[in-house]
Design a protein around this motif. Structure first.
Motif, PDB file in Angstrom:
ATOM      1  N   ASN A  92       0.838  -1.195   0.000  1.00 41.68           N
ATOM      2  CA  ASN A  92       0.000   0.000   0.000  1.00 41.68           C
ATOM      3  C   ASN A  92       0.873   1.244   0.000  1.00 41.68           C
ATOM      4  O   ASN A  92       1.935   1.261   0.633  1.00 41.68           O
ATOM      5  CB  ASN A  92      -0.891   0.056   1.242  1.00 41.68           C
ATOM      6  N   GLU A 113       0.422   4.828   1.377  1.00 38.05           N
ATOM      7  CA  GLU A 113      -0.540   5.429   2.309  1.00 38.05           C
ATOM      8  C   GLU A 113      -1.685   4.429   2.527  1.00 38.05           C
ATOM      9  O   GLU A 113      -1.428   3.313   2.923  1.00 38.05           O
ATOM     10  CB  GLU A 113      -1.041   6.788   1.785  1.00 38.05           C
ATOM     11  N   LYS A 114      -2.921   4.787   2.167  1.00 39.77           N
ATOM     12  CA  LYS A 114      -4.052   3.860   2.378  1.00 39.77           C
ATOM     13  C   LYS A 114      -4.549   3.250   1.079  1.00 39.77           C
ATOM     14  O   LYS A 114      -5.573   2.556   1.048  1.00 39.77           O
ATOM     15  CB  LYS A 114      -5.198   4.601   3.071  1.00 39.77           C
ATOM     16  N   THR A 115      -3.797   3.501  -0.002  1.00 40.57           N
ATOM     17  CA  THR A 115      -4.221   3.022  -1.319  1.00 40.57           C
ATOM     18  C   THR A 115      -3.420   1.791  -1.745  1.00 40.57           C
ATOM     19  O   THR A 115      -2.190   1.766  -1.620  1.00 40.57           O
ATOM     20  CB  THR A 115      -4.030   4.129  -2.379  1.00 40.57           C
ATOM     21  N   ALA A 173       5.866  10.016   0.747  1.00 40.17           N
ATOM     22  CA  ALA A 173       4.748   9.102   0.956  1.00 40.17           C
ATOM     23  C   ALA A 173       5.211   7.852   1.712  1.00 40.17           C
ATOM     24  O   ALA A 173       6.345   7.408   1.568  1.00 40.17           O
ATOM     25  CB  ALA A 173       4.135   8.699  -0.382  1.00 40.17           C
ATOM     26  N   SER A 174       4.321   7.302   2.534  1.00 32.41           N
ATOM     27  CA  SER A 174       4.637   6.096   3.305  1.00 32.41           C
ATOM     28  C   SER A 174       4.225   4.851   2.521  1.00 32.41           C
ATOM     29  O   SER A 174       3.166   4.826   1.891  1.00 32.41           O
ATOM     30  CB  SER A 174       3.911   6.111   4.650  1.00 32.41           C
ATOM     31  N   ARG A 203       4.679  -0.476   7.974  1.00 29.87           N
ATOM     32  CA  ARG A 203       5.349   0.618   7.266  1.00 29.87           C
ATOM     33  C   ARG A 203       6.835   0.335   7.066  1.00 29.87           C
ATOM     34  O   ARG A 203       7.527  -0.147   7.965  1.00 29.87           O
ATOM     35  CB  ARG A 203       5.188   1.931   8.041  1.00 29.87           C
TER      36      ARG A 203
END
Length: 261
Positions: free
Chosen positions: A28, A30-32, A44-45, A52
C-alpha cells in the motif's frame, strides 16, 4: 524513485520480489493499494502487509584484508576457514562485494546494505591487483591486455569443478609491468569486471600460472597499509565518494528502466 526500487533499497526484497508483492496486493502507498503503475510521491509512506517501511538512510561499509586460505563465503561444508571466522560477530550479517578465490588475498568490501553491495558489484569500477606469474610477459599477452581476448578454452586457472570453458576478456583498464623475467614476472593491472577467476584464467591462456594475486583497490577504495587479516571502516572521503557513486548509479538505473517502457 520507482516503487519496486524503493522497496528493494529499504528492505531485504529484490526488485523482482517487490514486483510480486505489489502484484499480490500486499503493498500500500498510504491507504491506497499499490499497482505496478503506481507513482511514489516524495515523502509518501509505503506499507507491506500493513507494516510501514522505515527508510534506511544509514549503512556501514568496511574494508577487510582477506588472507590466503580463506573462502569468501558464509560457511563451508568441508570445514575450511571463511572470512567471517576472522571478523567479529557484529559483522556476520554483512554482505561481501565480489569475491577473491581461496589462494588470493587483498581488499574485500563488506556492507550491511544489500543494495549498496549489488550496485558496487554490478559497476565497472576499476579493480586493481598486484600479480606475480611464472615466466615472462610476452608480446601476445601485452596485445591481449590492450585489446581484449576471446578464448574458447579458458579452463586453465579456473576451479576444477567449474563448468566455464570459453571466456571473453575485456581489455585491461590499466597495466604496468613491474618486473619481466624468464623465471617470474610482476604486474600491476586494473580490470573493470570480475568474472570467475578472470585474471588466473587470462594468464592461463598463455600458459602462465598466477603465483600470487593481491587486490589493492576497488574503485575509490584502497587497501593501503591495512595488515592481512585486519579490517577497517570506510573513511569519510570513501563514504563521500560512495554516496556520489550511488547517486549516479541510481540515475543510470532509472534511465535504463524508463527506456524499456
Amino acid at each position: 524513485m520507482r516503487l519496486n526500487q524503493y522497496i528493494a533499497h529499504h528492505t531485504k526484497y529484490s526488485r523482482r520480489e517487490a514486483d510480486k508483492l505489489i502484484e499480490s496486493g500486499r503493498v500500500n502507498i498510504e491507504k491506497t493499494k499499490a499497482t505496478l503503475q503506481s507513482v511514489l510521491q516524495e515523502g509518501a509512506s509505503v506499507f507491506i502487509d500493513g507494516k510501514r517501511i522505515v527508510p534506511k538512510e544509514q549503512f556501514t561499509c568496511i574494508v577487510y584484508h582477506k588472507q590466503k586460505g580463506e573462502l569468501v563465503s558464509k560457511s563451508d561444508e568441508r570445514g575450511r576457514r571463511v572470512i567471517y571466522d576472522s571478523l567479529e560477530s557484529r559483522f556476520k550479517h554483512f554482505v561481501y562485494v565480489g569475491r577473491l578465490d581461496f589462494a588470493s588475498e587483498g581488499l574485500l568490501i563488506l556492507t550491511d546494505s544489500t543494495p549498496v553491495a549489488k550496485a558496487l558489484m554490478e559497476s565497472h569500477l576499476e579493480r586493481t591487483y598486484l600479480i606475480k606469474i611464472d615466466g615472462e610477459v610476452t608480446k601476445e599477452m601485452i596485445n591481449a591486455m590492450e585489446e581484449g581476448l576471446v578464448s574458447e578454452d579458458a579452463r586453465v586457472g579456473g576451479h576444477s569443478k567449474s563448468e566455464i570453458v570459453a571466456m571473453e576478456f575485456a581489455a585491461f583498464a590499466y597495466y604496468e609491468i613491474l618486473k619481466n623475467d624468464k623465471k617470474y614476472s610482476k604486474l600491476k593491472v586494473s580490470i573493470t569486471e570480475g568474472k570467475n577467476r578472470e585474471l588466473r584464467r587470462f594468464f592461463g591462456v598463455f600458459g602462465r600460472e598466477v603465483l600470487d594475486l593481491r587486490r589493492i583497490a576497488y574503485g575509490f577504495v584502497n587497501l593501503n597499509a591495512l595488515p592481512c587479516g585486519k579490517k577497517r571502516y570506510f573513511t569519510k572521503e570513501e563514504y563521500k565518494s560512495l554516496h556520489t557513486f550511488l547517486k549516479e548509479h541510481s540515475t543510470k538505473e532509472s534511465k535504463k528502466i524508463e527506456s524499456r517502457h
